[in-house]
Structure formats: C-alpha cells, structure tokens
Design an enzyme around this catalytic site. Structure first.
Site, mmCIF file in Angstrom:
data_model
loop_
_atom_site.group_PDB
_atom_site.id
_atom_site.type_symbol
_atom_site.label_atom_id
_atom_site.label_comp_id
_atom_site.label_asym_id
_atom_site.label_seq_id
_atom_site.Cartn_x
_atom_site.Cartn_y
_atom_site.Cartn_z
ATOM 1 N N TYR A 1 0.863 -1.180 0.000
ATOM 2 C CA TYR A 1 0.000 0.000 0.000
ATOM 3 C C TYR A 1 0.897 1.227 0.000
ATOM 4 C CZ TYR A 1 -3.435 3.442 1.474
ATOM 5 O OH TYR A 1 -4.250 4.551 1.535
ATOM 6 N N ASP B 1 9.343 3.260 0.385
ATOM 7 C CA ASP B 1 8.220 3.949 1.029
ATOM 8 C C ASP B 1 8.376 3.743 2.531
ATOM 9 O OD1 ASP B 1 5.859 4.637 2.231
ATOM 10 O OD2 ASP B 1 4.566 3.746 0.703
ATOM 11 N N LYS C 1 3.063 10.561 7.787
ATOM 12 C CA LYS C 1 2.643 10.212 9.142
ATOM 13 C C LYS C 1 3.249 11.123 10.216
ATOM 14 C CE LYS C 1 0.436 6.345 7.710
ATOM 15 N NZ LYS C 1 -0.991 6.290 7.590
HETATM 16 C C1 LIG Z 1 3.315 2.626 3.549
HETATM 17 C C2 LIG Z 1 2.357 3.742 3.299
HETATM 18 N N1 LIG Z 1 2.550 4.558 2.256
HETATM 19 C C3 LIG Z 1 1.739 5.589 2.000
HETATM 20 C C4 LIG Z 1 0.642 5.841 2.791
HETATM 21 C C5 LIG Z 1 -0.265 6.978 2.449
HETATM 22 O O1 LIG Z 1 -0.155 8.013 3.363
HETATM 23 P P1 LIG Z 1 -1.339 9.085 3.509
HETATM 24 O O2 LIG Z 1 -2.478 8.356 4.162
HETATM 25 O O3 LIG Z 1 -0.762 10.164 4.346
HETATM 26 O O4 LIG Z 1 -1.678 9.539 2.131
HETATM 27 C C6 LIG Z 1 0.406 5.033 3.883
HETATM 28 C C7 LIG Z 1 -0.776 5.283 4.746
HETATM 29 O O5 LIG Z 1 -1.196 4.480 5.536
HETATM 30 C C8 LIG Z 1 1.266 3.945 4.148
HETATM 31 O O6 LIG Z 1 1.047 3.108 5.159
#
Ligand SMILES: Cc1ncc(COP(=O)(O)O)c(C=O)c1O
Length: 439
Positions: free
Chosen positions: A164, A245, A272
């Site tokens: 994700y 990521d 986050k």
């Molecule tokens: C690994 C990862 N990347 C990207 C995101 C996306 O972040 P945002 O919710 O701030 O758009 C998340 C959100 O949970 C995540 O867990």
C-alpha cells in the site's frame, strides 16, 4: 447448549454476540454514524476507519488515551496508524503549534521553519541529500514516482503484491479501480530472485521500483535484507530508481529501515508522524534527482502544493524530530516494542494457539493463522472472523486496536499501558481459546 458454550463453539455466533454487545454499549456512536450517513457515503470519508456494525465516534484524546462519544476511555494502540507517535497532547508539540499560530497562519511565502525541518530530515535518514515537503504519504509517493519517470525518461512502475503506497497506489489482490493509471509490473514481496528477474526483463522501460521495507497496513511483514539487497543490485544495474516507502517505517530506528539493513534507496517517501501529528508528506533522496526540482533551472520540474510548508506542520514536526523523537529515544522505544511483541507471542504460545505476532519495533500485527506469516501470501491465509472478533473483544476490554489486527505504540505509553495490553490480550486468549483452537 447454553449461551456461554454456544459462544465459544462457533466463531460466527461469538462475533454476532460481540456486535450486539458493541451496539448496546455505543448508542451515541450509532446515532453519530447514522447522521454521518445522511451526508457522506457510508457515513465515511476514510475507508480504513469503517468497520461493522459502525465505527466508534471519537470525542477526545489525551496522552495515549482516547474517549468516545459514549464516554468510554481506551488505551490507544491504533496510534493513528503510526502518525500518532507523539500521542494526542504532548505539551511541546502543542506549544510549537500555538507559537506558530501566534505568528499567523498560511503566510504565503517561504517561512523560517521549513529549512530547519528539512535539515533535520536530511541529517537523519542516510540516503536523503535533499527533501521536499507535501501534504500526505500518497502525495509523497506520487511525487517520488513522477520524479523517477522524469529523471529516467521511462514510464513503467514496479510495485509488490499486497503493498500500500496510498489511496491511489493500492496493490492488494489486483489493485483498485481508483488507482493512478501507471503501467505496472507487479512482483512478489520477499521473492528476491523473482524480483531481480522482473527488473532485469523490464529494465529499459522501468522508471522505478517502489517497496515498503516492511509491508505495514497489510500485516507488518518485514522485507528480508536479502530481498532489499536484490532490489538494490538489480535497479542499480538497470538504471532504475529504487524508492523506499518509509511513510510508516521511518520511525523504526533513528534512520528508518534503510539504516537497519544498510540498504540505501535512491528516493524515500515519508509521511505520518514526521509532521508531529499534523498533515504531512515528504520525498527526498539523491541530489542528482531531487535537484531537478530546483526552480533556478530552466528545465525545472514543477512541484506545487499550497500547504506544502505550512507553519503548523513545520513547527510541530521540527519540535518532534529534534526535541522528542531523538535518535536515542527511537532506539529505546523500538527495543521496548520488540520485547512487547515477543511477550504477546509467548502468551499465545503458552496456550498452544494459532496466533502469530509479526512486526518490527513499535509496529506489530496479530495474525490468526496456523502457518508462519513471512510473506503477504501467508497473511492472506489469516482467519478473518477471528481477527474481527479480536477487534471488538479488545474494544470491550478498553483497548483500541486496528480492525486489521495492527498495534502501534506511542511515546506517552509507559509500563502501565504495556502491562494493560498484555492483560487484555491474555484475557482474550483465555476466553476465546476454544474457538481459536479450531481455526
Ligand atoms: C506505507 C504507506 N505509504 C503511503 C501511505 C499513504 O499516506 P497518507 O495516508 O498520508 O496519504 C500510507 C498510509 O497508511 C502507508 O502506510
């Protein structure tokens, strides 16, 4: 069969009873949910927060505790899916936000704090030479991917099944119709040889490989060092940009998982907690790529965003990273998380139950599964009804955990909260052992 034995005989019956109890205990949340349904689809504006019969409506947070509108108090082990690292009311974070407010909101120019937060990020994550801010983890990833496409002149993106990377970058079981329309190559997470082969085959067309160094939302499944090294080797050989990521995982050591394994990506995305609990995103990495965004260049890559360096986020983030989540604190905090995860596993093992804890440091997931959970495919075999029951049972025991079984620690927690979680977990196992033995 009396009610007690029926409840522990049949997972479905146990869950129905748990839902009924939840409904009886939460009439104000129900009312709030019904009102929300009048104006938002399914009463919801963030899919992950929904669970049946309806989600709790939260009214207040303090330290690592939450209160819902029906007046129940919970130890908060959701931790806003890792964004709530600092808890709900750290006086230093609140002081920083108030001080920023005193000097005015949305100034519409470069401010005095953004470069300081950028210096803190560059000083902390080993592969990051330059950084730019945005407003969410999703945006961070989109910008990192698009930077890679511009830098390489190639179009394809490779990601891994189950990962994700944001609302429009969802790669579980065929992805989502709302995904960004990239030309995708999908690999298997933790399959080093398979990934190396795919990267080599697609090399001339592949702009970037994006990977979660620990798959977070889909079950806290760490990437093996061998897998990350294989990605590094193959992308370097093919001139492909490697993106880590670390939106969730950057908190797992002073310098994220890249520091733990010593594998450095070309670009990293953040989000986050780094905004101190306010809306945040950032992407950064090698100067040779990031400097494409230098507005003094005639061929500059544009990067817009009205609130990219808003003073509230910049101030809260700077205070958090430099005064609270220091490198020493990050090490101690994650070591405590490892101990807690091992302790929860022991509680399940002692009873011989098919419950497995995965994760690293301050992030973990409870799996109800007979088999070891080492890949996303193993996690697909989790028993979903057991997980749903666990969620409502923990809420009944005043512990707020994520529906997906995820548990995230926050800095205000003390031994009292860790002992409380262990006790609630143990009581759940004790009560539900006859059901769990059957999965
Ligand atoms: C690994 C990862 N990347 C990207 C995101 C996306 O972040 P945002 O919710 O701030 O758009 C998340 C959100 O949970 C995540 O867990």
């Amino acid at each position: 069969m009396n009610v007690e034995s029926q409840r522990n005989y049949d997972l479905e019956a146990a869950y129905q009873e748990a839902e009924q109890r939840f409904t009886e205990a939460n009439p104000k949340s129900q009312k709030a949910y019904e009102a929300a349904c009048e104006v938002m689809p399914g009463g919801n504006t963030r899919t992950v927060l929904f669970y049946p019969p309806y989600p709790l409506t939260l009214a207040k947070g303090e330290g690592c505790y939450l209160w819902d509108v029906d007046g129940h108090k919970y130890a908060d082990f959701v931790g806003e899916m890792t964004a709530g690292l600092y808890g709900h009311s750290d006086p230093r974070i609140i002081g920083a936000v108030k001080a920023a407010l005193d000097d005015g909101i949305t100034l519409g120019g470069q401010n005095t704090i953004e470069a300081k937060l950028a210096a803190a990020v560059v000083g902390r994550w080993p592969s990051v030479e330059r950084v730019r801010f945005c407003n969410s983890g999703t945006e961070s990833n989109l910008m990192a991917i698009n930077a890679a496409r511009a830098a390489t002149g190639r179009k394809k993106l490779m990601a891994f099944e189950g990962s994700y990377h944001g609302g429009v970058l969802y790669f579980r079981k065929g992805g989502s119709p709302t995904n960004a329309p990239y030309d995708m190559v999908i690999g298997k997470h933790n399959d080093a040889a398979g990934a190396e082969k795919l990267i080599t085959e697609n090399g001339p067309e592949l702009a970037a490989v994006i990977v979660e160094p620990m798959v977070g939302g889909a079950g806290c499944i760490p990437a093996t060092p061998e897998f990350l090294q294989a990605l590094r080797r193959a992308t370097a050989a093919q001139g492909v940009v490697l993106i880590f990521d670390e939106v969730m995982t950057s908190r797992l050591s002073p310098g994220g998982v890249q520091q733990i394994h010593g594998v450095l990506p070309d670009l990293t995305s953040f989000g986050k907690y780094i905004g101190g609990g306010l809306t945040f995103g950032a992407f950064g990495g090698k100067a040779e790529i990031m400097d494409l965004f230098d507005p003094r260049r005639p061929d500059v890559l544009p990067h817009a965003g009205t609130f990219n360096q808003n003073v509230l986020t910049m101030s809260a983030g700077l205070t958090g990273l430099t005064e609270i989540y220091t490198p020493e604190r990050a090490v101690a905090f994650n070591a405590r998380g490892d101990q807690l995860r091992n302790r929860l596993q022991e509680l399940a093992d002692k009873r011989g139950l098919p419950v497995r804890l995965t994760g690293m440091g301050s992030m973990m997931t409870v799996h109800f599964n007979r088999n070891p959970v080492e890949t996303i495919y193993d996690a697909y075999g989790d028993n979903a009804p057991a997980k749903d029951l666990f969620h409502l049972d923990m809420i009944r025991r005043d512990h707020y955990v994520a529906r997906r079984g995820m548990i995230n620690l926050s800095l205000p927690m003390t031994e009292k909260e860790f002992a409380g979680l262990e006790a609630a977990f143990d009581a759940f196992l004790e009560e539900r052992a006859p059901l769990l033995e059957q999965i």
